[in-house]
Write a protein that holds these residues in place. Structure first.
Motif, short mmCIF file in Angstrom:
data_model
loop_
_atom_site.label_atom_id
_atom_site.label_comp_id
_atom_site.label_asym_id
_atom_site.label_seq_id
_atom_site.Cartn_x
_atom_site.Cartn_y
_atom_site.Cartn_z
N GLN A 1 1.03 -1.07 0.46
CA GLN A 1 -0.06 0.25 0.19
C GLN A 1 0.78 0.96 -0.09
O GLN A 1 1.04 2.16 -0.91
N GLU A 2 1.93 1.26 0.62
CA GLU A 2 2.58 2.79 0.63
C GLU A 2 3.49 2.60 -0.65
O GLU A 2 3.59 3.86 -0.91
N ARG B 1 2.56 2.06 -2.73
CA ARG B 1 1.67 2.52 -4.61
C ARG B 1 0.87 3.13 -3.76
O ARG B 1 1.15 4.26 -4.72
N LEU C 1 -4.87 -4.45 -3.54
CA LEU C 1 -4.16 -4.84 -2.83
C LEU C 1 -4.56 -4.87 -1.32
O LEU C 1 -5.87 -4.83 -0.82
N VAL D 1 -5.43 0.58 3.92
CA VAL D 1 -5.40 1.29 2.55
C VAL D 1 -4.56 2.62 3.57
O VAL D 1 -4.62 3.43 4.46
#
Length: 167
Positions: free
Chosen positions: A67-68, A70, A119, A123
């Protein structure tokens, strides 16, 4: 005429992750640079564009969640597309405007894929990993965009490739 790659409606973001050839084909920077050579008058933009964060610190990148990662890439793409939109709006119609439109479309394609990618984990809001610099050189903008696509974005996709066997 503006050309843009349009993905098949049945294509899913995971297909992008699992197909390196598709990722290479979607990177149109070399084509844009070739077009730029024929548009000598637009090498210098009317206003500076903030450049995406392209530096990849391997140790800190490895410690980031999917997530990070992305979020880092998405924030850089959003920063760049906003600058491209401003420059395009201030530009006179012609070769340079068409090139900026193609660049905007290409960035949008990447943003759509990344935002639709499923993912796991919490979030994370997109955030930049650097203090952005800016440039009025379209060739510099294209260079930094290419570095983002072939660097951080590609590394992120490689980290997700373990999902490909289960798809």
């Amino acid at each position: 005429m503006v050309a843009s790659e349009v993905w098949d409606a049945e294509t899913k973001p995971i297909h992008f992750v699992c197909n390196r050839a598709a990722r290479r084909a979607m990177n149109i920077v070399a084509e844009l640079e070739s077009t730029l050579k024929g548009c000598n008058s637009v090498m210098t933009l009317s206003t500076p564009v903030q450049l995406p964060c392209t530096e990849l610190h391997v140790a800190s990148w490895e410690n980031k969640s999917h997530q990070e990662r992305r979020g880092d890439v998405v924030a850089s793409l959003r920063l760049l597309i906003e600058g491209v939109k401003v420059v395009k709006a201030l530009s006179q119609p012609g070769c340079g405007t068409l090139l900026l439109q193609r660049l905007e479309n290409n960035i949008n394609n990447y943003l759509l894929i990344l935002t639709d990618l499923q993912l796991s984990g919490p979030v994370v809001s997109p955030s930049l990993s650097c203090v952005p610099q800016s440039s009025q050189s379209l060739s510099t903008v294209l260079l930094r965009y290419n570095q983002l696509i072939s660097g951080k974005l590609e590394q992120f996709m490689i980290h997700l490739e373990d999902r490909c066997t289960s798809q």
